[in-house]
Design a protein around this motif. Structure first.
Motif, PDB file in Angstrom:
ATOM      1  N   SER A 158       0.844  -1.184   0.000  1.00  0.00           N
ATOM      2  CA  SER A 158       0.000   0.000   0.000  1.00  0.00           C
ATOM      3  C   SER A 158       0.881   1.236   0.000  1.00  0.00           C
ATOM      4  O   SER A 158       1.992   1.221   0.527  1.00  0.00           O
ATOM      5  CB  SER A 158      -0.873   0.028   1.251  1.00  0.00           C
ATOM      6  OG  SER A 158      -1.702  -1.100   1.257  1.00  0.00           O
ATOM      7  N   ASN A 182       1.946   5.251   0.793  1.00  0.00           N
ATOM      8  CA  ASN A 182       1.894   6.201   1.894  1.00  0.00           C
ATOM      9  C   ASN A 182       1.568   7.576   1.301  1.00  0.00           C
ATOM     10  O   ASN A 182       2.363   8.143   0.549  1.00  0.00           O
ATOM     11  CB  ASN A 182       3.267   6.195   2.591  1.00  0.00           C
ATOM     12  CG  ASN A 182       3.368   7.246   3.674  1.00  0.00           C
ATOM     13  OD1 ASN A 182       2.844   8.355   3.537  1.00  0.00           O
ATOM     14  ND2 ASN A 182       4.051   6.900   4.750  1.00  0.00           N
ATOM     15  N   GLY A 225      -0.427   0.420  -5.892  1.00  0.00           N
ATOM     16  CA  GLY A 225      -0.870   0.491  -4.496  1.00  0.00           C
ATOM     17  C   GLY A 225      -2.217   1.170  -4.273  1.00  0.00           C
ATOM     18  O   GLY A 225      -2.608   1.391  -3.133  1.00  0.00           O
ATOM     19  N   ILE A 226      -2.930   1.508  -5.366  1.00  0.00           N
ATOM     20  CA  ILE A 226      -4.268   2.083  -5.175  1.00  0.00           C
ATOM     21  C   ILE A 226      -5.289   0.952  -5.304  1.00  0.00           C
ATOM     22  O   ILE A 226      -5.397   0.316  -6.348  1.00  0.00           O
ATOM     23  CB  ILE A 226      -4.531   3.214  -6.189  1.00  0.00           C
ATOM     24  CG1 ILE A 226      -3.602   4.377  -5.847  1.00  0.00           C
ATOM     25  CG2 ILE A 226      -5.992   3.666  -6.137  1.00  0.00           C
ATOM     26  CD1 ILE A 226      -3.307   5.284  -6.977  1.00  0.00           C
ATOM     27  N   LYS A 227      -5.993   0.700  -4.196  1.00  0.00           N
ATOM     28  CA  LYS A 227      -6.774  -0.525  -4.128  1.00  0.00           C
ATOM     29  C   LYS A 227      -8.280  -0.292  -4.057  1.00  0.00           C
ATOM     30  O   LYS A 227      -9.068  -1.157  -4.404  1.00  0.00           O
ATOM     31  CB  LYS A 227      -6.362  -1.319  -2.878  1.00  0.00           C
ATOM     32  CG  LYS A 227      -4.943  -1.856  -2.956  1.00  0.00           C
ATOM     33  CD  LYS A 227      -4.558  -2.541  -1.650  1.00  0.00           C
ATOM     34  CE  LYS A 227      -3.423  -3.532  -1.812  1.00  0.00           C
ATOM     35  NZ  LYS A 227      -2.153  -2.985  -2.277  1.00  0.00           N
ATOM     36  N   SER A 280      -8.269   4.935  -1.034  1.00  0.00           N
ATOM     37  CA  SER A 280      -6.916   5.286  -1.487  1.00  0.00           C
ATOM     38  C   SER A 280      -6.984   6.129  -2.760  1.00  0.00           C
ATOM     39  O   SER A 280      -6.156   7.026  -2.965  1.00  0.00           O
ATOM     40  CB  SER A 280      -6.047   4.042  -1.676  1.00  0.00           C
ATOM     41  OG  SER A 280      -6.732   3.018  -2.337  1.00  0.00           O
TER      42      SER A 280
END
Lengths: 409, 268
Positions: B187, B189, B213-215, B219
Motif C-alpha cells: 500500500s 503512503n 498500491g491504489i486498491k 486510497s
C-alpha cells in the motif's frame, strides 16, 4: 539503431561497451525506472573500484586463496591422440572451489556488495552453479542470501538445491512462465525492485542491464588472462582456437575476451542445440534467433512472431536460456567469433568420452564445448592447439545422466 | 490538441481528477476487452491504460503476470491489441487510450510500423515499462512526428536530475510509481506521495498520474487530492481473474469499483 561497425577494420575490443553500455546495437539498459538509480550507483561504484589497487588486490587474493587460482591448463594427451588432430588443452575451471567458473564472478560482485554496504544478496540460477557460488560467498561474508530458481530446474538439480540450503541460503522456487532460468531472472528483478535499498543483485552471466555484462566479463576475464599466459609458457605460442559453451555466455566471454585482439586466434562459441536447431526445440538464439530486448539488454533472442519469448530446450539446465550476453551478439555480427551448436546427444557423448578417456567428468554445459572440439580437432594440424574451457565439473549432472540411462537411485 | 491534453484540460477546468483504469488486453479472452473498455468509460474512467501482454513482465506482480498468461493463452498479440483500439474508436472518439507494456513485442513489430498503426487506429499514448529515456533517442521521434505521446515512469528512487530529463522526453502525462516494487504490491503512503508529487511539479509541466498500491475508493480519493490522475490496475485485474468465466460479472465488478472511486474522488 546504431550502425554496424565497419567489418573491414577490427575495433579495439577492449574499448567496449561504450559509455552507455552498448556493444554496437546490443546491450544497453532497458529496465523500469525504479532500478535506474541502483544501476547508476552500481556503475559509479564499479568504475571507481576497478582501477583501485586495493580492490584488485583483494579480488586477486580471494581468487588465489579461496578459489584456488590459477586453474591449470591441462593437455588432454590421450583424447588428443584418439582424435588425431590438434592438441586439446582443457582450462580446468572445474577445479575451482564450488566446481565451476561461476565463483570468479560472485567473489567480485560480493566485494562490490560489501563496498556498497548491502546486507542482502539475491541471485538467479539455472543449473544451480551460480546459486551455489552466490550462497558460498554470502556465507563467507555473513550476508543474507536468497536464490531464485525455476521449479523445473529445482527438480533437475536437487543436489545443488540442497548444497545452497546447507550454505544457509534460501532457495525460492519460481512457478511462473516456463519455470526455468529466464523466469528465475524475472523473479530476481522483481525482488530487487522491491528491496532495492538494502539488496545487491548478483547476476550470474554476462547478460542483464549495463553495467552487468561489463563487470561480469571483467571478473571472468581472469580465465582468458591465465590461459593466454599458460599457453605461451606451456605450448610456447598462442592457441589457434578457443572453444567454450554459451548459455548466457560468461565462461566463454571470460576465455575469449583477453584474446579478442589476437587476430590469429579463432574462437567458437557453442550453443545448446537441444533436440537439434532444425527442430526449433533448442536454446541457441545466436544460431536461430533475432535481436530483441529482454532482461535489460538488447541481444539475440528466441521469440515468436509476436515478440513473445519462447521456451527453450536443453539437457543442460545452465544453457537453457532464450537470450545471450550482448557482447556475444555483437561479436557474432562482427564475425569475430563463430557461433555453432551441439545437440543433447552430442553433448552426452562428449560427457561420457571425456570421463572415460581422461578421467575428468565435465558439466553437461561444458560437454557442449567438448562436443564441438571433438569435431574441430581432426580438421586441424597436429602442431596446432585448441583451448577448451572446461567450465565446470559434472558431479551435479550425475542424476540427469543416470535418469537418461534408466537408473534410479 | 491531443485527446490526452484535451482530457486533462477539461478535468482541470471542472476541478476534477483523472481516473485511469488499467486492464490487460485479451484477458481472459479477446472478445471481452472492447466492451469492458466502454463499460469503464461509462463508470467514470477518463483515460484507459490498455496492457499489451508479454511473456516476461518483469515489473509486474503476480496478478498482472497471470493476466498476461491468460491473455497469451487466448492468443492475444500486439496486432490484436491495436485492432481492439480501432474497434473501440468506432464507439468512442473522445476517451484517450494508452498502450502499456514491454519493449520487445514493439521491437518485433518494428517501431515505425507500430507508431504508424497507433496513429491510424487511435492510440494516444504509449508507455513502455522497460524503455527509459536514455534508450529512446532513435525511437522517440517516430512517435513525436505522429502526435503519439510517449509516457514515462517516475519512481521513488528517481533523482531530481533524472526527473528533469524524463520530463523533457515525456509528453501527455507522467506516471509516478508510488512504491518501490512491482504492480499490485504494498500500500502507498499518501504523505510520501504528496511530497514526491510536489517535487515533480517543480521540475515538470506535465500532469501527474499516480499508480501502484491504489486498491479502493479510499486510497483513490486520498491520491486524487495530491495528483492529477489516479491509476488503478491490479485491483481491477483481480476482478477479471475472479469472474474469468463470466464476462457480464467482470464488467459489473470492474464498473462497480470504478464508480465507487469516481464518487469518492469527485466528493469535495
Amino acid at each position: 539503431m546504431t550502425q554496424r561497425p565497419d567489418s573491414t577494420q577490427s575495433p579495439d575490443y577492449g574499448a567496449f561497451p561504450d559509455a552507455r553500455g552498448h556493444f554496437g546495437q546490443f546491450g544497453g539498459r532497458f529496465v523500469s525506472e525504479t532500478l535506474m538509480a541502483a544501476l547508476d550507483e552500481l556503475e559509479t561504484m564499479y568504475r571507481r573500484l576497478k582501477d583501485d589497487p586495493q580492490f584488485q588486490a583483494d579480488f586477486d587474493h580471494d581468487l588465489a586463496h579461496y578459489v584456488g587460482r590459477p586453474s591449470p591448463l591441462y593437455l588432454a594427451e590421450r583424447w588428443t591422440g584418439q582424435l588425431g588432430g590438434a592438441r586439446i588443452w582443457l582450462k580446468r575451471e572445474d577445479l575451482n572451489h564450488t566446481g565451476a567458473h561461476k565463483v570468479n564472478n560472485t567473489i567480485g560482485q560480493a566485494l562490490l556488495a560489501r563496498h556498497m554496504g548491502k546486507k542482502r544478496v539475491i541471485a538467479e540460477t539455472g543449473a544451480g552453479q551460480h546459486g551455489v557460488a552466490s550462497a558460498t560467498v554470502a556465507a563467507r561474508l555473513g550476508l543474507e542470501c536468497h536464490v531464485f530458481m525455476g521449479e523445473e530446474d529445482i527438480r533437475r538439480q536437487r543436489l545443488n538445491v540442497y548444497r545452497m540450503k546447507l550454505l544457509g541460503a534460501e532457495v525460492i522456487p519460481v512457478t511462473s512462465g516456463s519455470r526455468t532460468l529466464k523466469d528465475a531472472m524475472n523473479e530476481a528483478m522483481r525482488d530487487w525492485v522491491t528491496n532495492v535499498d538494502d539488496t545487491f543483485y548478483i547476476i550470474g552471466t554476462v547478460a542483464g542491464p549495463h553495467p552487468y555484462p561489463m563487470l561480469v566479463r571483467d571478473f571472468q576475464s581472469v580465465i582468458g588472462r591465465e590461459a593466454r599466459e599458460q599457453s605461451l609458457k606451456q605450448a610456447g605460442k598462442l592457441p589457434d582456437a578457443l572453444v567454450a559453451c554459451v548459455g548466457g555466455g560468461s565462461n566463454a566471454i571470460g576465455l575469449f575476451h583477453p584474446f579478442l585482439n589476437d587476430e590469429s586466434v579463432a574462437m567458437y562459441g557453442v550453443e545448446a542445440a537441444g533436440d537439434g536447431v532444425a527442430t526449433g526445440r533448442h536454446a541457441a538464439p545466436l544460431s536461430d534467433g533475432r535481436p530483441g530486448v529482454l532482461h535489460g539488454n538488447r541481444t539475440y533472442l528466441m521469440e515468436d512472431d509476436n515478440g513473445q519469448i519462447i521456451e527453450t530446450h536443453s539437457v543442460s539446465a545452465g544453457l537453457d536460456y532464450p537470450g545471450v550476453g550482448p557482447e556475444h551478439a555483437w561479436l557474432k555480427d562482427l564475425g569475430r567469433v563463430s557461433y555453432v551448436a551441439a545437440d543433447d546427444q552430442e553433448a552426452l557423448a562428449a560427457f561420457r568420452e571425456l570421463t572415460r578417456v581422461e578421467g575428468i567428468m565435465p558439466a553437461l554445459e561444458s560437454a557442449h564445448a567438448l562436443a564441438y572440439a571433438r569435431k574441430l580437432a581432426p580438421t586441424m594440424g597436429k602442431d596446432q592447439d585448441i583451448i577448451v574451457n572446461l567450465s565446470g565439473r559434472g558431479d551435479k549432472d550425475i542424476l540427469t545422466v543416470a535418469e537418461i540411462d534408466g537408473i534410479n537411485f | 490538441m491531443s485527446r490526452i491534453e484535451t482530457t486533462f484540460a477539461q478535468l482541470k477546468q471542472d476541478r476534477r481528477k483523472a481516473l485511469i483504469p488499467y486492464i490487460t488486453a485479451g484477458d481472459p479472452g479477446l472478445e471481452i476487452t472492447v466492451p469492458l473498455m466502454h463499460a469503464m468509460v461509462k463508470a467514470g474512467a477518463d483515460v484507459i491504460e490498455l496492457g499489451v501482454p508479454f511473456s516476461d513482465p518483469m515489473a509486474d506482480g503476480p496478478v498482472i503476470q497471470k493476466a498476461c498468461e491468460r491473455a497469451l493463452a487466448a492468443g492475444t498479440g500486439l496486432r490484436d491489441v491495436l485492432a481492439m483500439v480501432r474497434e473501440f474508436r468506432r464507439g468512442d472518439d473522445a476517451t484517450p487510450v494508452v498502450l502499456m507494456g514491454y519493449l520487445n513485442p514493439v521491437e518485433c513489430m518494428g517501431y515505425e510500423r507500430f507508431a504508424e498503426t497507433c496513429l491510424e487506429v487511435g492510440v494516444d499514448g504509449v508507455l513502455l515499462v522497460d524503455l527509459p529515456p536514455e534508450e529512446c533517442d532513435e525511437i522517440a521521434p517516430l512517435f513525436k512526428e505522429r502526435g503519439v505521446d510517449l509516457i514515462f515512469l517516475v519512481a521513488p528512487t528517481t533523482t531530481d536530475a533524472r526527473i528533469a530529463r524524463i520530463a523533457k522526453a515525456a509528453s501527455g502525462y507522467l506516471y509516478y510509481v508510488s512504491v518501490k516494487g512491482v504492480t499490485g504490491s504494498a500500500s502507498l503512503n499518501v504523505e510520501e506521495v504528496a511530497a514526491r508529487v510536489e517535487t515533480i511539479r517543480n521540475l515538470a509541466q506535465l500532469p501527474i498520474g499516480v499508480g501502484f498500491g491504489i486498491k479502493d475508493a479510499q486510497s483513490a480519493q486520498a491520491v486524487s487530492r495530491v495528483a492529477d490522475g489516479v491509476v488503478v490496475g491490479s485491483a481491477l485485474v483481480n476482478q477479471v481473474a475472479e469472474h474469468a468465466d463470466d464476462p457480464m460479472a467482470i464488467s459489473r465488478a470492474v464498473s462497480g469499483i470504478l464508480a465507487d472511486m469516481r464518487a469518492a474522488m469527485d466528493k469535495h
